[in-house]
Enzyme design. Sequence first.
Site, PDB file in Angstrom:
ATOM      1  N   LYS A 244       0.850  -1.172   0.075  1.00  0.00           N
ATOM      2  CA  LYS A 244      -0.112   0.036   0.032  1.00  0.00           C
ATOM      3  C   LYS A 244       0.933   1.327  -0.074  1.00  0.00           C
ATOM      4  O   LYS A 244       0.623   2.166  -0.602  1.00  0.00           O
ATOM      5  CB  LYS A 244      -0.763   0.013   1.177  1.00  0.00           C
ATOM      6  CG  LYS A 244      -1.621   1.115   1.589  1.00  0.00           C
ATOM      7  CD  LYS A 244      -2.554   1.679   0.516  1.00  0.00           C
ATOM      8  CE  LYS A 244      -3.467   3.042   0.522  1.00  0.00           C
ATOM      9  NZ  LYS A 244      -4.278   3.416  -0.129  1.00  0.00           N
TER      10      LYS A 244
ATOM     11  N   LYS B 295       0.250  11.446   6.227  1.00  0.00           N
ATOM     12  CA  LYS B 295       0.539  10.296   7.111  1.00  0.00           C
ATOM     13  C   LYS B 295       0.969   8.972   6.185  1.00  0.00           C
ATOM     14  O   LYS B 295       2.001   8.421   6.359  1.00  0.00           O
ATOM     15  CB  LYS B 295      -0.848   9.869   7.722  1.00  0.00           C
ATOM     16  CG  LYS B 295      -0.906   8.660   8.316  1.00  0.00           C
ATOM     17  CD  LYS B 295      -1.569   7.285   7.884  1.00  0.00           C
ATOM     18  CE  LYS B 295      -2.807   7.530   7.490  1.00  0.00           C
ATOM     19  NZ  LYS B 295      -3.392   6.264   6.830  1.00  0.00           N
TER      20      LYS B 295
HETATM   21  P1  NAP Z   1     -12.240   9.266   8.005  1.00  0.00           P
HETATM   22  O1  NAP Z   1     -13.319   9.699   7.158  1.00  0.00           O
HETATM   23  O2  NAP Z   1     -11.416  10.323   8.851  1.00  0.00           O
HETATM   24  O3  NAP Z   1     -12.591   8.126   8.888  1.00  0.00           O
HETATM   25  C1  NAP Z   1     -11.817   7.456   9.599  1.00  0.00           C
HETATM   26  C2  NAP Z   1     -12.706   6.794  10.834  1.00  0.00           C
HETATM   27  O4  NAP Z   1     -11.769   6.345  12.011  1.00  0.00           O
HETATM   28  C3  NAP Z   1     -13.594   7.712  11.405  1.00  0.00           C
HETATM   29  O5  NAP Z   1     -15.186   6.984  11.719  1.00  0.00           O
HETATM   30  C4  NAP Z   1     -13.145   8.051  13.065  1.00  0.00           C
HETATM   31  O6  NAP Z   1     -14.025   8.285  13.888  1.00  0.00           O
HETATM   32  C5  NAP Z   1     -12.438   6.983  13.089  1.00  0.00           C
HETATM   33  N1  NAP Z   1     -11.157   6.609  14.120  1.00  0.00           N
HETATM   34  C6  NAP Z   1     -10.192   7.357  13.852  1.00  0.00           C
HETATM   35  N2  NAP Z   1      -9.331   7.465  15.096  1.00  0.00           N
HETATM   36  C7  NAP Z   1     -10.025   6.597  15.691  1.00  0.00           C
HETATM   37  C8  NAP Z   1      -9.725   6.287  17.217  1.00  0.00           C
HETATM   38  N3  NAP Z   1      -8.369   6.791  17.852  1.00  0.00           N
HETATM   39  N4  NAP Z   1     -10.460   5.402  17.650  1.00  0.00           N
HETATM   40  C9  NAP Z   1     -11.506   4.926  17.349  1.00  0.00           C
HETATM   41  N5  NAP Z   1     -12.203   5.561  16.068  1.00  0.00           N
HETATM   42  C10 NAP Z   1     -11.166   6.165  15.367  1.00  0.00           C
HETATM   43  O7  NAP Z   1     -10.948   8.652   7.086  1.00  0.00           O
HETATM   44  P2  NAP Z   1     -11.286   7.528   5.828  1.00  0.00           P
HETATM   45  O8  NAP Z   1     -10.854   8.640   4.561  1.00  0.00           O
HETATM   46  O9  NAP Z   1     -12.375   6.774   5.739  1.00  0.00           O
HETATM   47  O10 NAP Z   1      -9.638   6.935   5.813  1.00  0.00           O
HETATM   48  C11 NAP Z   1      -9.521   5.806   6.752  1.00  0.00           C
HETATM   49  C12 NAP Z   1      -8.613   5.020   6.463  1.00  0.00           C
HETATM   50  O11 NAP Z   1      -8.501   4.413   5.011  1.00  0.00           O
HETATM   51  C13 NAP Z   1      -7.193   5.735   6.553  1.00  0.00           C
HETATM   52  O12 NAP Z   1      -6.310   5.041   6.998  1.00  0.00           O
HETATM   53  C14 NAP Z   1      -6.719   6.130   5.137  1.00  0.00           C
HETATM   54  O13 NAP Z   1      -5.521   6.465   4.827  1.00  0.00           O
HETATM   55  C15 NAP Z   1      -7.461   4.830   4.540  1.00  0.00           C
HETATM   56  N6  NAP Z   1      -7.873   4.978   3.042  1.00  0.00           N
HETATM   57  C16 NAP Z   1      -8.563   6.080   2.751  1.00  0.00           C
HETATM   58  C17 NAP Z   1      -8.816   6.533   1.246  1.00  0.00           C
HETATM   59  C18 NAP Z   1      -9.855   7.357   0.818  1.00  0.00           C
HETATM   60  O14 NAP Z   1      -9.893   7.683  -0.363  1.00  0.00           O
HETATM   61  N7  NAP Z   1     -10.723   8.152   1.634  1.00  0.00           N
HETATM   62  C19 NAP Z   1      -8.620   5.476   0.401  1.00  0.00           C
HETATM   63  C20 NAP Z   1      -7.706   4.489   0.699  1.00  0.00           C
HETATM   64  C21 NAP Z   1      -7.290   4.375   2.145  1.00  0.00           C
HETATM   65  P3  NAP Z   1     -14.885   9.647  14.059  1.00  0.00           P
HETATM   66  O15 NAP Z   1     -16.043   9.534  12.966  1.00  0.00           O
HETATM   67  O16 NAP Z   1     -15.259   9.708  15.420  1.00  0.00           O
HETATM   68  O17 NAP Z   1     -14.003  10.602  13.573  1.00  0.00           O
END
Ligand code: NAP
Length: 298
Positions: free
Chosen positions: A174, A242
Amino acid sequence: MEQNTRIGFIGLGIMGQPMARNLLEAGYALTVWNRSQPGIDALVKDGATEGASPKDVAERSNIVITIVGDAPDVEQVALGDDGIIEGAHDGLIHIDMTTQSPSVTRQIAERYAQAGIELIDAPVSGGERGAIDGTLSIMTGGKREVFERCQSVFDAMGKTIVYCGLSGSGQVVKLCNQVVVGLNNLAMSEALVLAAKAGVAPATMIEAVRAGAGSSWALQNLAPRILDGDFAPGFKIAHQQKDLRLALELADQSHTPLPGTALVHQLFSALEADGMSEEGTQALVKALEKLAGVSLRE
Ligand code: NAP
């Protein structure tokens, strides 16, 4: 794994919500937990059951999936108070789909081994669109036989599912993906700015280049959004930074020079200093626009 497998899902953000929804649509019983309530409410409305904590979710599930933010977040839900490890039981598998550190992945796997939990790292690529459509690329690491037991669960969320090797290998692949994504974004941004400065409409440049050797996912998907002035995140700068930090750490550990990746990381740092961490990664073009003294949307 059978269709009556009970799945727990933790982390209901941009990616987690549609991925969890696809599992429900595939017929899996789902228990969900999120740090904040709105994500939970959305999934409960669609038929999921609300869990009280990561521990509770683990107790009720055969497989727990996490997709949270970064390595410390995974450590917290896995090993912290009321964490997954406290809900350990026979046959429990944790699939971590967060993009996080390969070495932290291996450390969690070692702690889990003492509790009888199997860990599979399975970060994804394909963005919010791929999560909604169930067409994600999924890069997995861990024991092959455990990965194979989870195949049908992966099939409900993704299209290209590759076993990459032992624990942490999915995260390594990744991070390679993120190197390519970051540099393609920079190449696309430079081409837009060059077209504008040299007197050709950027939209014309996109139209001509998108079907040829210079095409990329960034050119096809992000460039039109830039011209529309749409900087809302599919993938936010904070997460890209990150990932680039993790890639540069891995490069440092393995004595691998990554000059292009380091440059993209620095340009995003400038944008973060300007308060843009929550914007989409297509905002990289703003750093180039500033350097070139041009605006693509005027
Ligand atoms: P996001 O919208 O910020 O969602 C993150 C989720 O994790 C939220 O529900 C958040 O809760 C929860 N969270 C974060 N820290 C936490 C903790 N310490 N304890 C419990 N829950 C926690 O992010 P996302 O875009 O979905 O991305 C999530 C992951 O997938 C990341 O690692 C990112 O790098 C990866 N990713 C993202 C994409 C993309 O296009 N978005 C693509 C590939 C991979 P809250 O709702 O309370 O904030």
